[in-house]
Design a protein around this motif. Structure first.
Motif, PDB file in Angstrom:
ATOM      1  N   UNK A 100       0.819  -1.223   0.000  1.00  0.00           N
ATOM      2  CA  UNK A 100       0.000   0.000   0.000  1.00  0.00           C
ATOM      3  C   UNK A 100       0.853   1.273   0.000  1.00  0.00           C
ATOM      4  N   UNK A 101       1.994   1.258   0.747  1.00  0.00           N
ATOM      5  CA  UNK A 101       2.831   2.469   0.821  1.00  0.00           C
ATOM      6  C   UNK A 101       3.312   2.882  -0.563  1.00  0.00           C
ATOM      7  N   UNK A 102       3.901   1.909  -1.264  1.00  0.00           N
ATOM      8  CA  UNK A 102       4.420   2.194  -2.593  1.00  0.00           C
ATOM      9  C   UNK A 102       3.274   2.603  -3.530  1.00  0.00           C
ATOM     10  N   UNK A 103       2.128   1.913  -3.449  1.00  0.00           N
ATOM     11  CA  UNK A 103       0.997   2.226  -4.330  1.00  0.00           C
ATOM     12  C   UNK A 103       0.548   3.669  -4.140  1.00  0.00           C
ATOM     13  N   UNK A 104       0.450   4.085  -2.873  1.00  0.00           N
ATOM     14  CA  UNK A 104       0.001   5.452  -2.594  1.00  0.00           C
ATOM     15  C   UNK A 104       1.002   6.463  -3.151  1.00  0.00           C
ATOM     16  N   UNK A 105       2.300   6.203  -2.915  1.00  0.00           N
ATOM     17  CA  UNK A 105       3.342   7.108  -3.410  1.00  0.00           C
ATOM     18  C   UNK A 105       3.263   7.232  -4.934  1.00  0.00           C
ATOM     19  N   UNK A 128      -5.354   1.335  -6.845  1.00  0.00           N
ATOM     20  CA  UNK A 128      -4.972   1.751  -5.491  1.00  0.00           C
ATOM     21  C   UNK A 128      -6.027   1.293  -4.480  1.00  0.00           C
ATOM     22  N   UNK A 129      -7.304   1.493  -4.825  1.00  0.00           N
ATOM     23  CA  UNK A 129      -8.391   1.066  -3.929  1.00  0.00           C
ATOM     24  C   UNK A 129      -8.339  -0.448  -3.716  1.00  0.00           C
ATOM     25  N   UNK A 130      -8.105  -1.208  -4.788  1.00  0.00           N
ATOM     26  CA  UNK A 130      -8.019  -2.665  -4.663  1.00  0.00           C
ATOM     27  C   UNK A 130      -6.843  -3.090  -3.779  1.00  0.00           C
ATOM     28  N   UNK A 131      -5.747  -2.326  -3.878  1.00  0.00           N
ATOM     29  CA  UNK A 131      -4.584  -2.653  -3.041  1.00  0.00           C
ATOM     30  C   UNK A 131      -4.943  -2.470  -1.572  1.00  0.00           C
ATOM     31  N   UNK A 134      -7.358  -5.270  -0.522  1.00  0.00           N
ATOM     32  CA  UNK A 134      -6.813  -6.610  -0.338  1.00  0.00           C
ATOM     33  C   UNK A 134      -5.823  -6.657   0.819  1.00  0.00           C
ATOM     34  N   UNK A 135      -5.360  -5.482   1.292  1.00  0.00           N
ATOM     35  CA  UNK A 135      -4.501  -5.530   2.476  1.00  0.00           C
ATOM     36  C   UNK A 135      -5.321  -5.273   3.742  1.00  0.00           C
ATOM     37  N   UNK A 136      -6.648  -5.240   3.591  1.00  0.00           N
ATOM     38  CA  UNK A 136      -7.521  -5.165   4.769  1.00  0.00           C
ATOM     39  C   UNK A 136      -7.955  -3.758   5.153  1.00  0.00           C
ATOM     40  N   UNK A 137      -7.454  -2.731   4.446  1.00  0.00           N
ATOM     41  CA  UNK A 137      -7.824  -1.357   4.787  1.00  0.00           C
ATOM     42  C   UNK A 137      -9.062  -0.944   3.970  1.00  0.00           C
ATOM     43  N   UNK A 138     -10.228  -1.442   4.413  1.00  0.00           N
ATOM     44  CA  UNK A 138     -11.441  -1.222   3.619  1.00  0.00           C
ATOM     45  C   UNK A 138     -11.908   0.236   3.662  1.00  0.00           C
ATOM     46  N   UNK A 203     -10.504 -16.849  -0.904  1.00  0.00           N
ATOM     47  CA  UNK A 203      -9.588 -15.812  -0.440  1.00  0.00           C
ATOM     48  C   UNK A 203     -10.327 -14.474  -0.451  1.00  0.00           C
ATOM     49  N   UNK A 204     -10.671 -14.010   0.761  1.00  0.00           N
ATOM     50  CA  UNK A 204     -11.530 -12.824   0.860  1.00  0.00           C
ATOM     51  C   UNK A 204     -10.849 -11.555   0.363  1.00  0.00           C
ATOM     52  N   UNK A 205      -9.497 -11.593   0.206  1.00  0.00           N
ATOM     53  CA  UNK A 205      -8.833 -10.361  -0.222  1.00  0.00           C
ATOM     54  C   UNK A 205      -9.182 -10.013  -1.671  1.00  0.00           C
TER      55      UNK A 205
END
Ligand SMILES: [Zn+2]
Ligand SMILES: [Zn+2]
Length: 293
Positions: A100-105, A128-131, A134-138, A203-205
């Protein structure tokens, strides 16, 4: 068929090699995880175009070699205007590894560099939203989706088409428009039970939206458009040994794992062309992409 592509490439007389050839061989490496081979081919290319750079960046990003990919982007940006394709390749790599960090940057940089490219930025925002999802930050995921929704930019709907007994059918996820939809959903449940029996874990992600009332992780994933199309094939031709699908977007990893199992359980070859490549699922439970997609 990465290894075969590289062999052919080296057999080919040098004067035949052009941009298209370089892209094909690098793409073959990219989809087979042959990073070292891709590196040495890339280094040997005298005139590297934007597309050649982008393909190499895609190859590195798929192998999570993000720093090396970023270096190539910097190298290219040094004497060209920045290319959104390269940033998108890196962003989808970051999505695959839930970074997520890299995606946001990357997304922030894309907004700054390419403010005019609305449709590419929308796709980037969806990634970005999908990332985040899938990392749990809905929360972050739905913030981005709401923002897109307000701007009136809808993400592209996934559609799977399949030809059954000479007639072409189209399915969307959770589609109930088919006249025999009840049977299709019953077949999906049957397939789902068989999958679970054979050790499949949903896989819920890969669920990128909040669940509605009465929905479960299983019920959402088991009715993705690919799975509906597969179920319809089995209803129309219960003993079919070959199913062919075309999907306009990329197949999700849950559908990919499930399809490998379905091919084995039902002894049926399944060929699925998605937005990026062709997946050939054989009855021994393997896919021609070697799970590298
Ligand atoms: Zn899916
Ligand atoms: Zn595959």
């Amino acid at each position: 068929m990465g290894t075969q592509a590289i062999e052919l490439y080296y057999k080919m007389p040098k004067e035949f090699r052009d941009e298209g050839i370089y892209i094909s061989v690098l793409n073959a490496c990219s989809h087979s995880g042959l990073v070292q081979e891709a590196r040495s081919i890339f280094q040997s290319i005298e005139t590297k175009t934007e597309k050649i750079y982008s393909t190499m960046i895609d190859c590195l990003s798929r192998a999570s070699l993000f720093e090396e990919a970023q270096k190539l982007i910097d190298e290219y940006d040094h004497d060209h205007s920045p290319s959104i394709v390269m940033y998108t390749a890196l962003l989808s790599g970051a999505r695959n590894f839930k970074n997520t960090d890299l995606s946001q940057k990357l997304y922030d940089r894309m907004e700054k560099f390419f403010p005019q490219m609305a449709s590419s930025l929308t796709s980037a925002a969806v990634l970005l939203a999908n990332t985040y999802a899938s990392s749990g930050d809905t929360d972050k995921a739905s913030n981005i989706r709401n923002k897109l929704h307000k701007l009136g930019q809808k993400k592209q709907m996934g559609i799977t088409s399949t030809v059954v007994n000479g007639i072409s059918y189209e399915f969307r996820a959770y589609d109930r428009s088919h006249p025999r939809s009840k049977e299709i959903y019953a077949e999906c449940e049957k397939l789902s039970a068989e999958l679970l029996q054979h050790g499949h874990q949903y896989d819920s992600s890969w669920i990128t939206r909040p669940l509605n009332d009465g929905e479960t992780i299983e019920s959402v994933l088991s009715t993705h458009s690919e799975k509906l199309a597969i179920a319809w094939n089995f209803i129309a031709n219960p003993s079919t040994s070959r199913i062919q699908l075309t999907k306009n977007l990329r197949i999700c990893q849950d559908c990919h794992r499930a399809t490998k199992l379905i091919a084995t359980i039902r002894k049926c070859e399944i060929i699925a062309r998605d937005a990026n490549r062709i997946h050939h699922f054989t009855t021994d439970g393997k896919c021609s992409c070697n799970d590298y997609f």
